[in-house]
Motif scaffolding. Structure first.
Motif, short mmCIF file in Angstrom:
data_model
loop_
_atom_site.label_atom_id
_atom_site.label_comp_id
_atom_site.label_asym_id
_atom_site.label_seq_id
_atom_site.Cartn_x
_atom_site.Cartn_y
_atom_site.Cartn_z
N ILE A 8 0.85 -1.20 0.00
CA ILE A 8 0.00 0.00 0.00
C ILE A 8 0.87 1.25 0.00
CG2 ILE A 8 -1.63 1.35 1.39
CD1 ILE A 8 -2.87 -1.38 2.21
N PHE A 9 1.90 1.26 0.84
CA PHE A 9 2.79 2.43 0.91
C PHE A 9 3.47 2.69 -0.43
CE2 PHE A 9 3.60 2.10 5.78
CZ PHE A 9 2.31 2.53 6.01
N ARG A 10 3.79 1.65 -1.19
CA ARG A 10 4.42 1.83 -2.50
C ARG A 10 3.46 2.50 -3.49
NH1 ARG A 10 7.42 -2.78 -1.23
NH2 ARG A 10 5.85 -4.28 -1.84
N LEU A 11 2.16 2.32 -3.28
CA LEU A 11 1.17 2.91 -4.19
C LEU A 11 0.87 4.38 -3.90
CD1 LEU A 11 -1.41 -0.03 -4.28
CD2 LEU A 11 0.28 0.56 -6.03
N ILE A 12 1.13 4.80 -2.67
CA ILE A 12 0.83 6.18 -2.27
C ILE A 12 1.90 7.12 -2.79
CG2 ILE A 12 0.51 7.73 -0.29
CD1 ILE A 12 -0.54 5.30 1.28
N HIS A 13 1.47 8.26 -3.31
CA HIS A 13 2.40 9.28 -3.80
C HIS A 13 3.38 9.61 -2.67
CE1 HIS A 13 3.91 13.13 -5.21
NE2 HIS A 13 3.41 12.84 -6.41
N PRO A 14 4.69 9.70 -2.96
CA PRO A 14 5.69 9.94 -1.90
C PRO A 14 5.40 11.18 -1.05
CG PRO A 14 6.78 9.41 -3.97
CD PRO A 14 5.32 9.52 -4.27
N ASP A 15 4.94 12.25 -1.67
CA ASP A 15 4.63 13.47 -0.90
C ASP A 15 3.47 13.22 0.06
OD1 ASP A 15 6.61 14.74 -2.33
OD2 ASP A 15 5.22 15.72 -3.72
N ASP A 16 2.50 12.43 -0.37
CA ASP A 16 1.33 12.14 0.47
C ASP A 16 1.66 11.15 1.58
OD1 ASP A 16 -0.01 13.82 -1.23
OD2 ASP A 16 -1.15 12.25 -2.23
N LEU A 17 2.63 10.28 1.35
CA LEU A 17 2.96 9.26 2.34
C LEU A 17 3.50 9.92 3.62
CD1 LEU A 17 3.04 6.26 2.98
CD2 LEU A 17 5.32 6.19 1.97
N ALA A 18 4.40 10.89 3.47
CA ALA A 18 4.95 11.56 4.65
C ALA A 18 3.85 12.30 5.40
CB ALA A 18 6.06 12.53 4.24
N SER A 19 2.98 12.99 4.68
CA SER A 19 1.91 13.72 5.36
C SER A 19 0.91 12.75 6.00
CB SER A 19 1.21 14.70 4.43
OG SER A 19 0.55 14.05 3.39
N LYS A 20 0.69 11.59 5.38
CA LYS A 20 -0.20 10.57 5.95
C LYS A 20 0.33 10.11 7.31
CE LYS A 20 -1.62 5.75 5.05
NZ LYS A 20 -1.14 5.20 6.31
N HIS A 21 1.61 9.84 7.40
CA HIS A 21 2.21 9.40 8.66
C HIS A 21 2.06 10.48 9.73
CE1 HIS A 21 3.64 5.63 7.20
NE2 HIS A 21 4.47 6.16 6.34
N LEU A 22 2.32 11.72 9.35
CA LEU A 22 2.20 12.82 10.29
C LEU A 22 0.76 12.99 10.75
CD1 LEU A 22 3.60 15.05 11.83
CD2 LEU A 22 3.33 16.51 9.82
N GLN A 23 -0.18 12.91 9.81
CA GLN A 23 -1.60 13.03 10.16
C GLN A 23 -2.01 11.92 11.13
OE1 GLN A 23 -3.31 12.72 6.28
NE2 GLN A 23 -2.77 14.81 5.70
N GLU A 24 -1.54 10.72 10.89
CA GLU A 24 -1.90 9.59 11.76
C GLU A 24 -1.33 9.77 13.16
OE1 GLU A 24 -0.84 6.05 9.59
OE2 GLU A 24 -2.61 6.21 8.30
N LEU A 25 -0.10 10.29 13.26
CA LEU A 25 0.46 10.56 14.58
C LEU A 25 -0.34 11.65 15.31
CD1 LEU A 25 4.34 10.53 14.05
CD2 LEU A 25 3.02 9.04 15.54
N CYS A 26 -0.69 12.70 14.59
CA CYS A 26 -1.49 13.78 15.19
C CYS A 26 -2.85 13.24 15.63
CB CYS A 26 -1.68 14.92 14.20
SG CYS A 26 -0.18 15.84 13.85
N PHE A 27 -3.46 12.41 14.82
CA PHE A 27 -4.75 11.83 15.16
C PHE A 27 -4.63 10.93 16.39
CE2 PHE A 27 -7.99 8.38 14.34
CZ PHE A 27 -9.08 9.14 14.73
N PHE A 28 -3.57 10.13 16.46
CA PHE A 28 -3.33 9.27 17.61
C PHE A 28 -3.28 10.10 18.89
CE2 PHE A 28 -0.34 7.16 20.52
CZ PHE A 28 -0.99 5.96 20.72
N HIS A 29 -2.56 11.22 18.84
CA HIS A 29 -2.44 12.07 20.02
C HIS A 29 -3.75 12.79 20.34
CE1 HIS A 29 1.70 11.21 20.84
NE2 HIS A 29 1.90 11.22 19.54
N PHE A 30 -4.49 13.15 19.31
CA PHE A 30 -5.81 13.75 19.52
C PHE A 30 -6.71 12.77 20.26
CE2 PHE A 30 -10.23 13.87 18.13
CZ PHE A 30 -10.60 15.15 18.52
#
Length: 175
Positions: A8-30
Motif C-alpha cells: 500500500i505504501f508503494r502505491l501512495i504518492h511519496p509526498d502524500d505518504l509523509a503527510s499521511k504518517h504525520l496526520q496519523e500521529l497527530c490523530f493518535f495524540h488527539f
C-alpha cells in the motif's frame, strides 16, 4: 503492521505518504486526549494520491479508525480503508466524530506539538550520536530524566528504538 502495508505504501504518492504518517500521529495524540468512553467515536479522513492500474495517480479517500476493546478500553486495532475519492471533502484532512457528525480540520500546528521542546532537544542530541549520559550533562538533567524522555519519544512516535525515532522525526520534519 499488516501483510499489505508495504505494498500500500508503494502505491501512495511519496509526498502524500509523509503527510499521511504525520496526520496519523497527530490523530493518535488527539484521540489519546479524549475521554476514554469517547475515543472510538472519532475517525480520520484525508485525501491521498495512489497509483492506479494505468500507473497514473488517482485521488483516494483514506479513512483511519481505532477499534478498542470495550472491557478495558485498550487499543486493539488501527484500521485504514482506501477507496476512490468519489466526492471532494472540505479539507485535506479531517477528524470526524461519527456520533454527532462534527468535523474538525486537523490542525497543522498539531504536528509541532507531538514532541515537547525538551523531547526535541533530546532527540536532536540522540541524532548527533550522544549517549544518555552525555545528553544529561549537556542539558543539565539527570540520566533518569533522559531515559524518561527517550521512552516518551518512542511512545509518541510509535517506534521501537531511537534510530527509528530519529528517522521518523526527520521525515516528518519534527527535528
Amino acid at each position: 503492521p499488516s501483510i499489505w502495508e508495504e505494498e500500500i505504501f508503494r502505491l501512495i504518492h511519496p509526498d502524500d505518504l509523509a503527510s499521511k504518517h504525520l496526520q496519523e500521529l497527530c490523530f493518535f495524540h488527539f484521540v489519546k486526549c479524549q475521554p476514554k468512553k469517547e475515543r472510538a467515536n472519532y475517525y480520520l479522513t484525508s485525501k491521498l494520491r495512489m497509483t492506479s492500474s494505468t500507473h497514473g495517480y488517482i485521488p483516494v479517500l483514506h479513512r483511519m479508525f481505532y477499534v478498542y476493546v470495550p472491557t478495558n478500553d485498550t487499543l486493539w486495532l488501527a484500521l485504514c480503508l482506501y477507496s476512490p475519492l468519489l466526492f471532494d471533502i472540505p479539507a485535506k484532512c479531517l477528524i470526524i466524530n461519527s456520533v454527532n457528525g462534527q468535523m474538525m480540520e486537523l490542525d497543522k500546528q498539531n504536528s509541532t506539538r507531538i514532541l515537547s521542546v525538551r523531547e526535541k532537544q533530546v532527540l536532536n542530541l540522540i541524532d548527533k550520536g550522544l549517549s544518555s549520559k552525555e545528553i544529561a550533562a549537556t542539558l543539565h538533567i539527570s540520566i533518569n530524566t533522559v531515559s524518561r524522555h527517550r521512552q516518551e519519544i518512542l511512545g509518541k512516535l510509535q517506534v521501537k528504538n531511537s534510530i527509528e525515532a530519529c528517522r521518523i522525526a526527520k521525515d516528518l520534519k519534527l527535528i
